[in-house]
Design a protein around this motif. Structure first.
Motif, PDB file in Angstrom:
ATOM      1  N   TYR A  16     -83.198 -26.877  36.042  1.00 26.51           N
ATOM      2  CA  TYR A  16     -83.995 -27.516  34.985  1.00 26.51           C
ATOM      3  C   TYR A  16     -83.143 -28.455  34.130  1.00 26.51           C
ATOM      4  CZ  TYR A  16     -86.305 -28.196  30.519  1.00 26.51           C
ATOM      5  OH  TYR A  16     -86.811 -28.769  29.381  1.00 26.51           O
ATOM      6  N   PHE A  17     -81.931 -28.020  33.753  1.00 26.90           N
ATOM      7  CA  PHE A  17     -81.105 -28.864  32.898  1.00 26.90           C
ATOM      8  C   PHE A  17     -80.583 -30.087  33.649  1.00 26.90           C
ATOM      9  CE2 PHE A  17     -80.988 -25.215  30.000  1.00 26.90           C
ATOM     10  CZ  PHE A  17     -81.172 -25.870  28.803  1.00 26.90           C
ATOM     11  N   ARG A  18     -80.457 -29.986  34.972  1.00 29.14           N
ATOM     12  CA  ARG A  18     -80.132 -31.169  35.761  1.00 29.14           C
ATOM     13  C   ARG A  18     -81.275 -32.192  35.644  1.00 29.14           C
ATOM     14  NH1 ARG A  18     -76.197 -30.910  39.679  1.00 29.14           N
ATOM     15  NH2 ARG A  18     -75.106 -28.912  39.762  1.00 29.14           N
ATOM     16  N   PHE A  19     -82.483 -31.677  35.790  1.00 31.67           N
ATOM     17  CA  PHE A  19     -83.665 -32.532  35.676  1.00 31.67           C
ATOM     18  C   PHE A  19     -83.734 -33.156  34.286  1.00 31.67           C
ATOM     19  CE2 PHE A  19     -88.143 -32.928  34.396  1.00 31.67           C
ATOM     20  CZ  PHE A  19     -88.605 -33.806  35.372  1.00 31.67           C
ATOM     21  N   LEU A  20     -83.478 -32.355  33.265  1.00 31.57           N
ATOM     22  CA  LEU A  20     -83.511 -32.834  31.885  1.00 31.57           C
ATOM     23  C   LEU A  20     -82.463 -33.912  31.648  1.00 31.57           C
ATOM     24  CD1 LEU A  20     -84.544 -32.490  28.941  1.00 31.57           C
ATOM     25  CD2 LEU A  20     -82.800 -30.722  28.652  1.00 31.57           C
ATOM     26  N   LYS A  21     -81.246 -33.681  32.116  1.00 33.31           N
ATOM     27  CA  LYS A  21     -80.147 -34.625  31.913  1.00 33.31           C
ATOM     28  C   LYS A  21     -80.427 -35.955  32.607  1.00 33.31           C
ATOM     29  CE  LYS A  21     -75.140 -35.065  32.438  1.00 33.31           C
ATOM     30  NZ  LYS A  21     -73.898 -34.396  32.930  1.00 33.31           N
ATOM     31  N   ILE A  43     -91.121 -32.995  28.646  1.00 29.57           N
ATOM     32  CA  ILE A  43     -90.206 -32.830  29.777  1.00 29.57           C
ATOM     33  C   ILE A  43     -90.382 -31.456  30.410  1.00 29.57           C
ATOM     34  CG2 ILE A  43     -87.779 -32.712  30.454  1.00 29.57           C
ATOM     35  CD1 ILE A  43     -87.161 -34.739  28.255  1.00 29.57           C
ATOM     36  N   ALA A  44     -90.517 -30.422  29.569  1.00 33.04           N
ATOM     37  CA  ALA A  44     -90.702 -29.064  30.085  1.00 33.04           C
ATOM     38  C   ALA A  44     -92.008 -28.952  30.871  1.00 33.04           C
ATOM     39  CB  ALA A  44     -90.691 -28.066  28.932  1.00 33.04           C
ATOM     40  N   ASP A  45     -93.070 -29.580  30.347  1.00 28.61           N
ATOM     41  CA  ASP A  45     -94.364 -29.545  31.048  1.00 28.61           C
ATOM     42  C   ASP A  45     -94.283 -30.281  32.384  1.00 28.61           C
ATOM     43  OD1 ASP A  45     -95.467 -28.111  28.982  1.00 28.61           O
ATOM     44  OD2 ASP A  45     -96.367 -29.850  27.996  1.00 28.61           O
TER      45      ASP A  45
END
Length: 229
Positions: A16-21, A43-45
Motif C-alpha cells: 500500500y505504501f508503495r502505491f501511495l508513494k 488514495i485509500a479508497d
C-alpha cells in the motif's frame, strides 16, 4: 564503536505504501482542492478498489525487496560484536520510540484533531504575556504566575469561565472529528468511554476547575524553579 544504526538496512515499504508513494503527487495534481485528510481518504479508497492483479504488482515488488533486505540485515548483524549489538539495539529502540511519537503527533495534526482546551491560567497568560514585565520569557512567566496567585476568586472567574467555554468548544469539535475518523476507518484514534468527560453539575464543574487551576499553578511554579536553578 565504528558502527552506527544508520548503517542498518531499511525495511522495505508495504504494498500500500508503495502505491501511495508512487501516486501521491498525481493525486495531489488532479485534486488540488482537497486537504490532506481528504486526499489520504481518496488514495485509500482507490487502493481498496484496485483490482487484485494490479495490487499483485506492488506485492511482488515488496517480496523482492524483503528478500534483499533480509540478506543485507544478516550481513550487517554478522559484523557486530555482542557489545555493539546491545548498544545499537538500545539506540534503535530510543530512536524508534521518538520517531513513532513524532509521526503520531504529525498525523493527528494532518487529520485536524482539535486543540485541547486551555485552563484559566493559560488564558490569563496568553492575554497578558506581551504587556507583562520581564526581560526574558521565563521572567515574564514568573511575573504572570505571581500576578495570577494574587488575583481574587472574582477576578479569576472570567478566565475560569472562558476555560469552561473552551471545554465545550473542544468537546463539540472532538465529537465531529471522531465521527470523521470512524468514516475513515480510524477507530484507533477514538477516545474510550473512560476518557470522555462525564456530565458535571455547576458546583462539581467549579470545584474541578479550581483544582485544575491549582494544579496548573503548581506545575508552573515547579517549572520556574527548575529553570532558575
Amino acid at each position: 564503536r565504528g558502527i552506527s544504526s544508520d548503517e542498518r538496512p531499511k525495511r522495505p515499504l508495504t504494498a500500500y505504501f508503495r502505491f501511495l508513494k508512487e501516486n501521491r503527487s498525481a493525486f495531489r495534481q488532479n485534486n488540488p482542492e482537497m486537504n490532506n485528510m481528504e486526499l489520504v481518504k481518496k488514495i485509500a479508497d482507490t487502493w481498496k478498489e484496485l483490482p487484485a492483479s494490479q495490487k499483485q504488482v506492488y506485492e511482488e515488488a515488496r517480496k523482492t525487496d524483503w528478500q534483499r533486505y533480509k540478506e543485507r540485515l544478516a550481513a550487517y548483524k554478522a559484523q557486530l560484536t555482542p557489545a555493539q549489538a546491545a548498544a545499537l539495539k538500545e539506540e534503535r529502540s530510543k530512536r524508534l520510540a521518538k520517531r513513532r511519537s513524532f509521526r503520531a503527533k504529525r498525523e493527528l495534526t494532518v487529520l485536524g484533531k482539535p486543540k485541547r482546551p486551555r485552563s484559566g491560567f493559560n488564558i490569563f497568560v496568553s492575554e497578558n504575556f506581551q504587556e507583562s514585565e520581564g526581560i526574558s520569557p521565563v521572567a515574564k512567566l514568573k511575573q504572570l504566575f505571581d500576578a495570577w496567585q494574587k488575583l481574587s476568586s472574582s477576578q479569576k472567574q472570567p478566565y475560569l469561565q472562558l476555560a469552561e467555554d473552551d471545554k465545550v468548544r473542544y468537546e463539540n469539535e472532538m465529537k465531529s472529528w471522531e465521527a470523521k475518523m470512524v468514516e475513515l476507518g480510524r477507530e484507533d484514534l477514538i477516545r474510550s468511554r473512560k476518557q470522555r468527560p462525564k456530565t458535571k453539575t455547576a458546583e462539581t464543574a467549579k470545584n474541578a476547575e479550581t483544582a485544575k487551576a491549582s494544579s496548573q499553578e503548581n506545575k508552573a511554579k515547579l517549572k520556574l524553579k527548575k529553570r532558575e536553578e
